[in-house]
Write a protein that holds these residues in place. Structure first.
Motif, PDB file in Angstrom:
ATOM      1  N   ALA A 140      -0.773 -13.648 -17.594  1.00 21.10           N
ATOM      2  CA  ALA A 140      -1.892 -13.660 -16.657  1.00 21.10           C
ATOM      3  C   ALA A 140      -3.158 -13.123 -17.320  1.00 21.10           C
ATOM      4  N   ASN A 141      -4.295 -13.520 -16.774  1.00 23.10           N
ATOM      5  CA  ASN A 141      -5.586 -13.077 -17.301  1.00 23.10           C
ATOM      6  C   ASN A 141      -6.253 -12.040 -16.428  1.00 23.10           C
ATOM      7  N   GLY A 142      -5.676 -11.775 -15.261  1.00 21.61           N
ATOM      8  CA  GLY A 142      -6.279 -10.792 -14.376  1.00 21.61           C
ATOM      9  C   GLY A 142      -5.374 -10.500 -13.201  1.00 21.61           C
ATOM     10  N   TRP A 143      -5.706  -9.416 -12.500  1.00 24.11           N
ATOM     11  CA  TRP A 143      -4.879  -8.956 -11.375  1.00 24.11           C
ATOM     12  C   TRP A 143      -5.793  -8.466 -10.283  1.00 24.11           C
ATOM     13  N   MET A 144      -5.595  -9.005  -9.069  1.00 25.48           N
ATOM     14  CA  MET A 144      -6.379  -8.557  -7.916  1.00 25.48           C
ATOM     15  C   MET A 144      -5.429  -8.108  -6.821  1.00 25.48           C
ATOM     16  N   VAL A 145      -5.769  -6.966  -6.201  1.00 21.89           N
ATOM     17  CA  VAL A 145      -4.892  -6.384  -5.186  1.00 21.89           C
ATOM     18  C   VAL A 145      -5.340  -6.813  -3.798  1.00 21.89           C
TER      19      VAL A 145
ATOM     20  N   THR B  16       4.442   5.466 -12.866  1.00 19.46           N
ATOM     21  CA  THR B  16       4.098   5.403 -11.451  1.00 19.46           C
ATOM     22  C   THR B  16       2.595   5.428 -11.276  1.00 19.46           C
ATOM     23  N   ASP B  17       1.881   5.185 -12.343  1.00 18.98           N
ATOM     24  CA  ASP B  17       0.425   5.228 -12.254  1.00 18.98           C
ATOM     25  C   ASP B  17      -0.100   4.050 -11.460  1.00 18.98           C
ATOM     26  N   VAL B  18      -0.909   4.373 -10.482  1.00 17.92           N
ATOM     27  CA  VAL B  18      -1.554   3.332  -9.697  1.00 17.92           C
ATOM     28  C   VAL B  18      -2.840   2.941 -10.408  1.00 17.92           C
TER      29      VAL B  18
ATOM     30  N   ARG C 174       0.830  -1.201   0.000  1.00 13.69           N
ATOM     31  CA  ARG C 174       0.000   0.000   0.000  1.00 13.69           C
ATOM     32  C   ARG C 174       0.870   1.257   0.000  1.00 13.69           C
ATOM     33  N   LEU C 175       1.941   1.238   0.764  1.00 17.00           N
ATOM     34  CA  LEU C 175       2.840   2.386   0.777  1.00 17.00           C
ATOM     35  C   LEU C 175       3.433   2.631  -0.608  1.00 17.00           C
ATOM     36  N   LYS C 176       3.801   1.570  -1.280  1.00 16.22           N
ATOM     37  CA  LYS C 176       4.351   1.722  -2.614  1.00 16.22           C
ATOM     38  C   LYS C 176       3.354   2.407  -3.531  1.00 16.22           C
ATOM     39  N   GLY C 177       2.101   2.010  -3.410  1.00 20.65           N
ATOM     40  CA  GLY C 177       1.072   2.641  -4.230  1.00 20.65           C
ATOM     41  C   GLY C 177       0.898   4.110  -3.887  1.00 20.65           C
ATOM     42  N   ASP C 178       0.925   4.422  -2.593  1.00 16.89           N
ATOM     43  CA  ASP C 178       0.753   5.819  -2.176  1.00 16.89           C
ATOM     44  C   ASP C 178       1.890   6.692  -2.696  1.00 16.89           C
ATOM     45  N   PHE C 179       3.091   6.185  -2.629  1.00 19.76           N
ATOM     46  CA  PHE C 179       4.211   6.957  -3.130  1.00 19.76           C
ATOM     47  C   PHE C 179       4.170   7.064  -4.650  1.00 19.76           C
TER      48      PHE C 179
ATOM     49  N   LEU D  25      -2.741 -12.535  -7.571  1.00 17.45           N
ATOM     50  CA  LEU D  25      -3.151 -11.937  -6.298  1.00 17.45           C
ATOM     51  C   LEU D  25      -1.916 -11.292  -5.695  1.00 17.45           C
ATOM     52  N   SER D  26      -1.917  -9.980  -5.587  1.00 19.50           N
ATOM     53  CA  SER D  26      -0.678  -9.315  -5.199  1.00 19.50           C
ATOM     54  C   SER D  26      -0.951  -8.033  -4.420  1.00 19.50           C
ATOM     55  N   THR D  27       0.064  -7.602  -3.671  1.00 21.02           N
ATOM     56  CA  THR D  27      -0.014  -6.291  -3.023  1.00 21.02           C
ATOM     57  C   THR D  27       0.386  -5.179  -3.999  1.00 21.02           C
ATOM     58  N   GLU D  28       0.996  -5.551  -5.115  1.00 18.39           N
ATOM     59  CA  GLU D  28       1.402  -4.563  -6.108  1.00 18.39           C
ATOM     60  C   GLU D  28       0.169  -4.026  -6.835  1.00 18.39           C
ATOM     61  N   ASN D  29       0.196  -2.731  -7.187  1.00 17.29           N
ATOM     62  CA  ASN D  29      -0.972  -2.180  -7.872  1.00 17.29           C
ATOM     63  C   ASN D  29      -0.644  -1.111  -8.900  1.00 17.29           C
TER      64      ASN D  29
END
Lengths: 299, 124
Positions: free
Chosen positions: B101-106, A287-289, A222-227, B84-88
């Motif tokens: 991959a066919n999709g991405w969920m945060v 850096t687009d979220v 989440r922090l990475k996204g915020d930054f 399924l990832s924390t990356e967004n």
């Protein structure tokens, strides 16, 4: 994390010299550097430090900044180190003991301070009806950015077993009414979860370890996204822990880490959060979220 | 009667357990892997997977490499894969799409959301 999988660059702290800068009235910096095994040369002022570095920078393994250095002086000196001595790691005394590594040479601490998320916990887990957690790991963020107090806190004392070569222990406290997938906090809920899910392990500490790792991973994400929304590409490693008090400062290709000493029933450990960043020099680097937590996109 | 086999790949025990419960409650059978290398091995052993859920950041082999490897397996050239990832960030999502991959969920996500996406992938 990729950095986690590759060999890390580890300082050999034996018979190495550190430059301690500032008056360090309470010897916080000096004592901690010596405890780590460094020979220490002190510079009372930043002017003196600059002169020493100009004369013999190659003799120093790292630079330590004492707590009494003013913010403005701190920042100017950090910029000087970034520009003229990018190879030197920089550390400062952490509030709760030990040392914390300061930001990457290419990072402006003021920029990070202004970019810190305002209400991370509530935004991240709006359906998380957790009460009385305490987020100790927030204390590691000594310079550059810090977290405000949370109405609900997660106490993380340590973390065990998820990463090769790292051993520690974890304890989660609090009351939980509900939560999202993979996120539960209190021992009572862990017991109920284990019964409901027929989890293989019945060891509360092991389950808590697993949860602490996932929760901190999600906070880092989440922090990475915020930054990123602020134009900063920030590489955050999940918290890893070093066993014991004789620790090694960890760097990977110049990426520093923020550390906090913690004490647990099982011994003393450190929580380490690796931080590295770069401002996007390449316009093609985005850096687009794209998505918020819980959201999904199908390709 | 099972609706099919789903492979869940995540280095976190609790995430795998929650995904398993959610999917089994919905009528799926589940096989797990705690890193990408084991995920590839499981994919080789299970030709009839209905879906693969993949974490990104894992030890031994990460999710993107795992997906690239699985896409090389003939039975899984078109098996739906949901990350399924924390990356967004868009950058990471582009990498996921390029990997196959066919999709991405945060993360974090609710079980209801997960099943909603699984159902959409099933219908494709």
């Amino acid at each position: 994390m990729e950095w986690f999988e590759s060999a890390e660059s580890t300082l050999d702290i034996l018979q190495q010299t550190a430059l301690a800068v500032g008056s360090d009235a309470e010897d916080a910096l000096l004592g901690r550097l010596e405890k780590l095994g460094f020979d220490v040369i002190s510079a009372r002022t930043i002017t003196e430090a600059r002169e020493l570095l100009a004369a013999r920078a190659e003799d120093f393994a790292l630079v330590g900044l004492a707590a009494d250095v003013s913010d403005e002086e701190h920042l100017r000196f950090l910029e000087h180190l970034r520009d003229d001595h990018p190879e030197l790691p920089v550390v400062a005394p952490a509030k709760s003991g030990g040392l914390c590594a300061l930001t990457d040479q290419s990072l402006n601490p003021t920029l990070l301070t202004s970019a810190r998320p305002a209400n991370l916990w509530d935004d991240l887990y709006p359906e998380w009806l957790v009460r009385r957690f305490e987020l100790n790991v927030a204390d590691t963020l000594e310079l550059g950015f810090g977290w405000e107090s949370f109405p609900r806190h997660l106490r993380i004392k340590a973390n065990r077993g998820r990463h090769d070569g790292v051993i520690a222990a974890v304890h989660l406290t609090g009351e939980v009414v509900g939560g999202r997938v993979g996120l539960y906090g209190a021992h009572a809920v862990l017991d109920r979860l284990a019964a409901d899910l027929k989890l293989g392990t019945t060891n509360p500490a092991e389950r808590a370890v697993d949860l602490a790792g996932e929760i901190t991973n999600q906070i880092a994400g989440r922090l990475k996204g915020d930054f990123a929304r602020r134009g900063l590409l920030v590489q955050l490693g999940v918290p890893i822990l070093v066993e014991g008090t004789d620790m090694t400062l960890r760097f990977r290709e110049g990426q520093p880490s923020l550390m906090q000493q913690v004490s647990t029933d099982l011994g003393d450990f450190s929580v380490e959060l690796c931080l590295g960043s770069r401002l996007p020099a390449d316009p093609s680097v985005s850096t687009d979220v794209a998505l918020e937590c819980g959201e999904c996109e199908l390709f | 009667m099972s609706k099919g086999m789903v492979l869940v790949v995540d280095d976190n025990n609790t995430i795998r357990a929650m995904a398993r419960k959610t999917l089994e409650d919905a009528g799926f059978s589940v096989v797990e892997a705690q890193n990408g290398a084991i995920g590839v091995s499981q994919a080789k052993s299970n030709d009839q997977l209905k879906l693969i859920l993949a974490d990104i950041n894992m030890p031994v082999m990460g999710g993107l490499d795992m997906i690239r490897n699985i896409r090389q397996l003939a039975p899984h050239a078109r098996t739906p894969i949901l990350i399924l990832s924390t990356e967004n960030t868009k950058e990471m999502m582009s990498q996921g799409k390029a990997a196959g991959a066919n999709g991405w969920m945060v993360k974090p996500f609710s079980p209801e959301k997960l099943m909603s996406v699984v159902n959409k992938l099933e219908q494709r």
